[in-house]
Design an enzyme around this catalytic site. Structure first.
Site, mmCIF file in Angstrom:
data_model
loop_
_atom_site.group_PDB
_atom_site.id
_atom_site.type_symbol
_atom_site.label_atom_id
_atom_site.label_comp_id
_atom_site.label_asym_id
_atom_site.label_seq_id
_atom_site.Cartn_x
_atom_site.Cartn_y
_atom_site.Cartn_z
ATOM 1 N N ARG A 179 12.984 3.118 -1.384
ATOM 2 C CA ARG A 179 11.564 3.184 -1.772
ATOM 3 C C ARG A 179 11.423 3.543 -3.242
ATOM 4 O O ARG A 179 12.268 4.239 -3.785
ATOM 5 C CB ARG A 179 10.873 4.300 -0.991
ATOM 6 C CG ARG A 179 10.285 3.874 0.299
ATOM 7 C CD ARG A 179 9.561 5.054 0.926
ATOM 8 N NE ARG A 179 8.203 5.206 0.424
ATOM 9 C CZ ARG A 179 7.423 6.241 0.711
ATOM 10 N NH1 ARG A 179 7.863 7.217 1.465
ATOM 11 N NH2 ARG A 179 6.198 6.308 0.231
ATOM 12 N N ILE A 223 4.801 -3.357 -7.769
ATOM 13 C CA ILE A 223 4.010 -2.137 -7.960
ATOM 14 C C ILE A 223 4.683 -1.001 -7.198
ATOM 15 O O ILE A 223 4.668 -0.986 -5.960
ATOM 16 C CB ILE A 223 2.554 -2.321 -7.463
ATOM 17 C CG1 ILE A 223 1.898 -3.511 -8.167
ATOM 18 C CG2 ILE A 223 1.748 -1.050 -7.685
ATOM 19 C CD1 ILE A 223 0.562 -3.925 -7.574
ATOM 20 N N ARG A 224 5.265 -0.075 -7.932
ATOM 21 C CA ARG A 224 6.017 1.035 -7.296
ATOM 22 C C ARG A 224 6.804 0.507 -6.095
ATOM 23 O O ARG A 224 6.722 1.004 -4.971
ATOM 24 C CB ARG A 224 5.067 2.166 -6.889
ATOM 25 C CG ARG A 224 4.529 2.910 -8.112
ATOM 26 C CD ARG A 224 3.632 4.067 -7.777
ATOM 27 N NE ARG A 224 4.210 5.043 -6.855
ATOM 28 C CZ ARG A 224 5.141 5.944 -7.177
ATOM 29 N NH1 ARG A 224 5.642 5.968 -8.398
ATOM 30 N NH2 ARG A 224 5.576 6.787 -6.291
ATOM 31 N N GLU A 279 0.522 -12.045 -2.965
ATOM 32 C CA GLU A 279 -0.935 -12.182 -2.776
ATOM 33 C C GLU A 279 -1.702 -11.839 -4.049
ATOM 34 O O GLU A 279 -2.897 -12.101 -4.137
ATOM 35 C CB GLU A 279 -1.399 -11.319 -1.594
ATOM 36 C CG GLU A 279 -1.527 -9.825 -1.836
ATOM 37 C CD GLU A 279 -0.202 -9.073 -1.892
ATOM 38 O OE1 GLU A 279 0.866 -9.718 -1.846
ATOM 39 O OE2 GLU A 279 -0.242 -7.840 -2.009
ATOM 40 N N CYS A 295 6.017 -5.383 0.237
ATOM 41 C CA CYS A 295 6.135 -4.061 -0.380
ATOM 42 C C CYS A 295 6.131 -2.940 0.670
ATOM 43 O O CYS A 295 7.133 -2.757 1.347
ATOM 44 C CB CYS A 295 5.060 -3.888 -1.435
ATOM 45 S SG CYS A 295 5.506 -2.684 -2.680
ATOM 46 N N GLY A 300 0.859 -1.176 0.000
ATOM 47 C CA GLY A 300 0.000 0.000 0.000
ATOM 48 C C GLY A 300 0.891 1.219 0.000
ATOM 49 O O GLY A 300 1.806 1.314 -0.804
ATOM 50 N N GLU A 301 0.665 2.092 0.945
ATOM 51 C CA GLU A 301 1.462 3.316 1.019
ATOM 52 C C GLU A 301 2.094 3.355 2.414
ATOM 53 O O GLU A 301 1.419 3.551 3.416
ATOM 54 C CB GLU A 301 0.539 4.509 0.782
ATOM 55 C CG GLU A 301 1.126 5.551 -0.139
ATOM 56 C CD GLU A 301 2.287 6.273 0.517
ATOM 57 O OE1 GLU A 301 3.360 6.384 -0.123
ATOM 58 O OE2 GLU A 301 2.143 6.699 1.668
ATOM 59 N N SER A 302 3.401 3.174 2.442
ATOM 60 C CA SER A 302 4.058 3.007 3.747
ATOM 61 C C SER A 302 3.969 4.251 4.627
ATOM 62 O O SER A 302 3.866 4.148 5.849
ATOM 63 C CB SER A 302 5.522 2.592 3.551
ATOM 64 O OG SER A 302 6.206 3.542 2.779
ATOM 65 N N HIS A 326 4.452 -8.639 -4.645
ATOM 66 C CA HIS A 326 3.139 -8.944 -4.052
ATOM 67 C C HIS A 326 2.709 -10.378 -4.334
ATOM 68 O O HIS A 326 1.933 -10.604 -5.276
ATOM 69 C CB HIS A 326 2.080 -8.017 -4.662
ATOM 70 C CG HIS A 326 2.155 -6.602 -4.217
ATOM 71 N ND1 HIS A 326 1.372 -6.094 -3.215
ATOM 72 C CD2 HIS A 326 2.928 -5.584 -4.635
ATOM 73 C CE1 HIS A 326 1.641 -4.821 -3.036
ATOM 74 N NE2 HIS A 326 2.584 -4.475 -3.889
HETATM 75 N N1 GLN Z 1 5.524 2.782 -3.116
HETATM 76 C C1 GLN Z 1 4.890 2.365 -1.904
HETATM 77 C C2 GLN Z 1 5.557 3.003 -0.681
HETATM 78 O O1 GLN Z 1 6.592 3.536 -0.811
HETATM 79 C C3 GLN Z 1 4.898 0.861 -1.774
HETATM 80 C C4 GLN Z 1 4.154 0.247 -2.929
HETATM 81 C C5 GLN Z 1 3.415 -1.013 -2.619
HETATM 82 O O2 GLN Z 1 3.230 -1.386 -1.435
HETATM 83 N N2 GLN Z 1 2.906 -1.641 -3.639
HETATM 84 O O3 GLN Z 1 5.010 2.940 0.383
#
Ligand code: GLN
EC number: 4.3.3.6
Length: 189
Positions: A106, A133-134, A171, A79, A47-49, A169
């Site tokens: 990151r 993903i990113r 999952e 991630c 997600g978004e850390s 990921h």
């Molecule tokens: N780019 C996100 C972060 O820096 C991590 C991306 C992800 O969890 N798919 O938090």
């Protein structure tokens, strides 16, 4: 066996589905009272850390979760979950769980290659599909951490005792072997 899944933000539903497919019970952690339930392991989703660490702090979850992990509770971070577990993140000094001796970059693949899929070997498991993903990657591991997967020369999975992290990921693919690997790290109580 019952696994806590951190459900503040991000791809937690997919982890729950994977556990269900493996016949393992799980519950969502959204607040401190959820966390206080008995559990055999914890999954921290992607997600978004930055958002996740702020919520963990604001909800009073950061310290109890950190203590449980340091106390040996098995944890699997994917991630953003990997970022939250890393002791060091390049160019950042935000509050994190910081329980694992890895140094992480990151959004390490830049904009062009923000998301991609590949297949690569995962130690003692075999070739597995990997969706990024990113994603971050691991720049450095201390001797106490073991590297489990490398893609294009970058470390993308590691283990330190009862802590497992992947930059990708598992999952999101239809292959349960990384989750099975995590479950195998949990000793019967
Ligand atoms: N780019 C996100 C972060 O820096 C991590 C991306 C992800 O969890 N798919 O938090």
């Amino acid at each position: 066996m019952r696994i806590a899944v951190l459900a503040l933000q991000g791809a937690f539903v997919e982890h729950e589905a994977m556990l269900r497919q493996l016949g393992v019970d799980s519950f969502e952690v959204r607040q401190l009272s959820d966390w206080q339930q008995p559990k055999d392991g914890l999954i921290i989703p992607g997600g978004e850390s930055t958002t996740q660490s702020k919520l963990l702090h604001d909800l009073g979850l950061l310290q109890p979760i950190r203590e449980a992990i340091v106390g040996g509770l098995p944890v699997f971070g994917t991630c953003a979950g990997l970022i939250l577990l890393a002791k060091s993140v390049e160019g950042e000094n935000r509050e994190r769980l910081a329980t694992m001796d890895i140094c992480v970059k990151r959004n390490a693949y830049g904009r062009q290659l923000g998301s991609f899929s590949t297949e690569a070997p995962f130690a003692s498991v075999g070739d597995i599909p990997m969706t990024f993903i990113r994603a971050p990657y691991i720049e450095k591991v201390e001797a106490s951490a073991e590297v489990l997967a490398v893609v294009d020369g970058n470390m993308v999975a590691a283990r330190q005792g009862s802590q497992l992290v992947t930059a990708f990921h598992p999952e999101l693919n239809d292959d349960p072997r990384v989750h099975e690997y995590f479950l195998s790290m949990i000793k019967p109580q």
